[in-house]
Design a protein around this motif. Structure first.
Motif, PDB file in Angstrom:
ATOM      1  N   GLU A  39     -34.778 -89.868  42.450  1.00  0.00           N
ATOM      2  CA  GLU A  39     -35.118 -88.750  41.569  1.00  0.00           C
ATOM      3  C   GLU A  39     -34.841 -87.411  42.262  1.00  0.00           C
ATOM      4  OE1 GLU A  39     -35.996 -86.451  38.508  1.00  0.00           O
ATOM      5  OE2 GLU A  39     -35.743 -88.637  38.419  1.00  0.00           O
ATOM      6  N   GLN A  40     -35.142 -87.326  43.564  1.00  0.00           N
ATOM      7  CA  GLN A  40     -34.836 -86.115  44.336  1.00  0.00           C
ATOM      8  C   GLN A  40     -33.320 -85.889  44.414  1.00  0.00           C
ATOM      9  OE1 GLN A  40     -37.174 -83.840  45.572  1.00  0.00           O
ATOM     10  NE2 GLN A  40     -38.488 -85.109  44.285  1.00  0.00           N
ATOM     11  N   PHE A  41     -32.592 -86.981  44.521  1.00  0.00           N
ATOM     12  CA  PHE A  41     -31.124 -86.914  44.547  1.00  0.00           C
ATOM     13  C   PHE A  41     -30.590 -86.325  43.237  1.00  0.00           C
ATOM     14  CE2 PHE A  41     -26.979 -89.017  43.738  1.00  0.00           C
ATOM     15  CZ  PHE A  41     -26.276 -88.576  44.844  1.00  0.00           C
ATOM     16  N   ALA A  67     -23.531 -98.485  54.200  1.00  0.00           N
ATOM     17  CA  ALA A  67     -24.685 -97.633  53.898  1.00  0.00           C
ATOM     18  C   ALA A  67     -25.928 -98.471  53.693  1.00  0.00           C
ATOM     19  CB  ALA A  67     -24.400 -96.801  52.650  1.00  0.00           C
ATOM     20  N   SER A  68     -26.996 -98.087  54.371  1.00  0.00           N
ATOM     21  CA  SER A  68     -28.272 -98.743  54.102  1.00  0.00           C
ATOM     22  C   SER A  68     -28.866 -98.112  52.851  1.00  0.00           C
ATOM     23  CB  SER A  68     -29.215 -98.589  55.297  1.00  0.00           C
ATOM     24  OG  SER A  68     -29.348 -97.226  55.632  1.00  0.00           O
ATOM     25  N   ALA A  69     -29.889 -98.757  52.288  1.00  0.00           N
ATOM     26  CA  ALA A  69     -30.506 -98.251  51.057  1.00  0.00           C
ATOM     27  C   ALA A  69     -31.074 -96.850  51.278  1.00  0.00           C
ATOM     28  CB  ALA A  69     -31.605 -99.198  50.612  1.00  0.00           C
ATOM     29  N   ASN A  70     -31.005 -96.038  50.227  1.00  0.00           N
ATOM     30  CA  ASN A  70     -31.523 -94.671  50.249  1.00  0.00           C
ATOM     31  C   ASN A  70     -30.808 -93.790  51.285  1.00  0.00           C
ATOM     32  OD1 ASN A  70     -33.251 -95.594  48.300  1.00  0.00           O
ATOM     33  ND2 ASN A  70     -35.040 -95.687  49.631  1.00  0.00           N
ATOM     34  N   THR A  71     -29.492 -93.888  51.283  1.00  0.00           N
ATOM     35  CA  THR A  71     -28.659 -93.029  52.134  1.00  0.00           C
ATOM     36  C   THR A  71     -27.790 -92.163  51.240  1.00  0.00           C
ATOM     37  OG1 THR A  71     -28.550 -94.658  53.933  1.00  0.00           O
ATOM     38  CG2 THR A  71     -26.819 -92.993  53.879  1.00  0.00           C
ATOM     39  N   VAL A  72     -27.690 -90.890  51.581  1.00  0.00           N
ATOM     40  CA  VAL A  72     -26.767 -89.992  50.885  1.00  0.00           C
ATOM     41  C   VAL A  72     -25.623 -89.673  51.837  1.00  0.00           C
ATOM     42  CG1 VAL A  72     -26.472 -87.681  49.900  1.00  0.00           C
ATOM     43  CG2 VAL A  72     -28.529 -89.007  49.390  1.00  0.00           C
ATOM     44  N   ALA A  73     -24.394 -89.885  51.376  1.00  0.00           N
ATOM     45  CA  ALA A  73     -23.213 -89.636  52.200  1.00  0.00           C
ATOM     46  C   ALA A  73     -22.374 -88.532  51.575  1.00  0.00           C
ATOM     47  CB  ALA A  73     -22.389 -90.910  52.358  1.00  0.00           C
ATOM     48  N   LEU A  74     -21.977 -87.579  52.401  1.00  0.00           N
ATOM     49  CA  LEU A  74     -21.082 -86.514  51.959  1.00  0.00           C
ATOM     50  C   LEU A  74     -19.709 -86.770  52.569  1.00  0.00           C
ATOM     51  CD1 LEU A  74     -21.719 -82.740  51.693  1.00  0.00           C
ATOM     52  CD2 LEU A  74     -19.846 -83.513  53.148  1.00  0.00           C
ATOM     53  N   PHE A  75     -18.692 -86.833  51.724  1.00  0.00           N
ATOM     54  CA  PHE A  75     -17.312 -87.083  52.156  1.00  0.00           C
ATOM     55  C   PHE A  75     -16.507 -85.798  51.972  1.00  0.00           C
ATOM     56  CE2 PHE A  75     -19.174 -90.993  50.665  1.00  0.00           C
ATOM     57  CZ  PHE A  75     -18.757 -91.968  51.563  1.00  0.00           C
TER      58      PHE A  75
END
Length: 219
Positions: A39-41, A67-75
């Motif tokens: 939700e924050q994402f 990626a592990s769960a609840n990870t945000v990745a910026l490419f």
């Protein structure tokens, strides 16, 4: 709808196309799409409309990107780099996630300011080219068009940076390169490992001018 944020990524091909289709792309990897972290994402995605946000809870996609769960990745395409943020940390909310994106969203031409400075310093590219200029100048839009076109030619090799001489926080950069505002616009190329640099004051910015300046320094 196609404009809804974030975009659901249901397989690896979707994710790869999503990343390759933008200068900067953000993907949230969540096992539970109804979690508070997710939700924050979504809140952060709405606060940064110009950056595409994707979302996946497909095990194969998470595995493909390590990626592990609840990870945000910026490419980011400019230096083919990736930055990760662990959303399992209780302190991470939409505000901190937004700051994480703003700090790391290097583009073909990145405007230098106190927030983007962190991403610039952490870039894997060792060569930086600065266009030091007055953004309020009537010539600025045309200068930027040519500077961006030149940046396309050095993608993955040189990080192109716009430095606005009107920003008070940039005054120390001008003094570092021993430039006065009356000498602008200027180009400054910089090799980060040893601080070697060359400065060139110019009347006009042209693609050929930028190419010649970059090639001579690289050689």
């Amino acid at each position: 709808s196609p404009t809804e944020k974030p975009i659901l990524l249901n397989n690896i091909a979707d994710a790869e196309a999503f990343i390759s289709g933008a200068e900067v792309a953000v993907i949230g990897f969540f096992q539970d799409p109804q979690s508070p972290e997710e939700e924050q994402f979504r809140l952060a995605a709405r606060q940064i409309p110009e950056v595409p946000f994707g979302l996946s809870s497909i095990a194969a996609v998470l595995s493909h990107y390590g990626a592990s769960a609840n990870t945000v990745a910026l490419f980011r395409r400019v230096d083919n780099d990736r930055r990760d943020l662990d959303m399992n940390d209780r302190d991470v909310d939409a505000k901190k996630l937004t700051r994480f994106v703003r700090m790391n969203e290097l583009r073909l031409v990145t405007e230098y300011n106190p927030v983007t400075a962190i991403g610039v310093m952490q870039s894997s590219l060792q060569f930086n080219l600065l266009l030091i200029t007055d953004k309020m100048s009537p010539k600025h839009p045309e200068q930027m068009r040519k500077f961006r076109a030149a940046a396309e030619l050095y993608k993955g090799k040189i990080l192109f940076i716009l430095l606005d001489s009107n920003l008070k926080s940039n005054e120390r950069v001008l003094s570092y390169f021993q430039l006065k505002k009356s000498q602008l616009p200027a180009l400054a190329i910089f090799h980060t490992p040893d601080d070697e640099h060359v400065v060139l004051t110019v009347d006009e910015i042209s693609i050929e001018h930028v190419q010649d300046f970059c090639n001579r320094f690289l050689q």
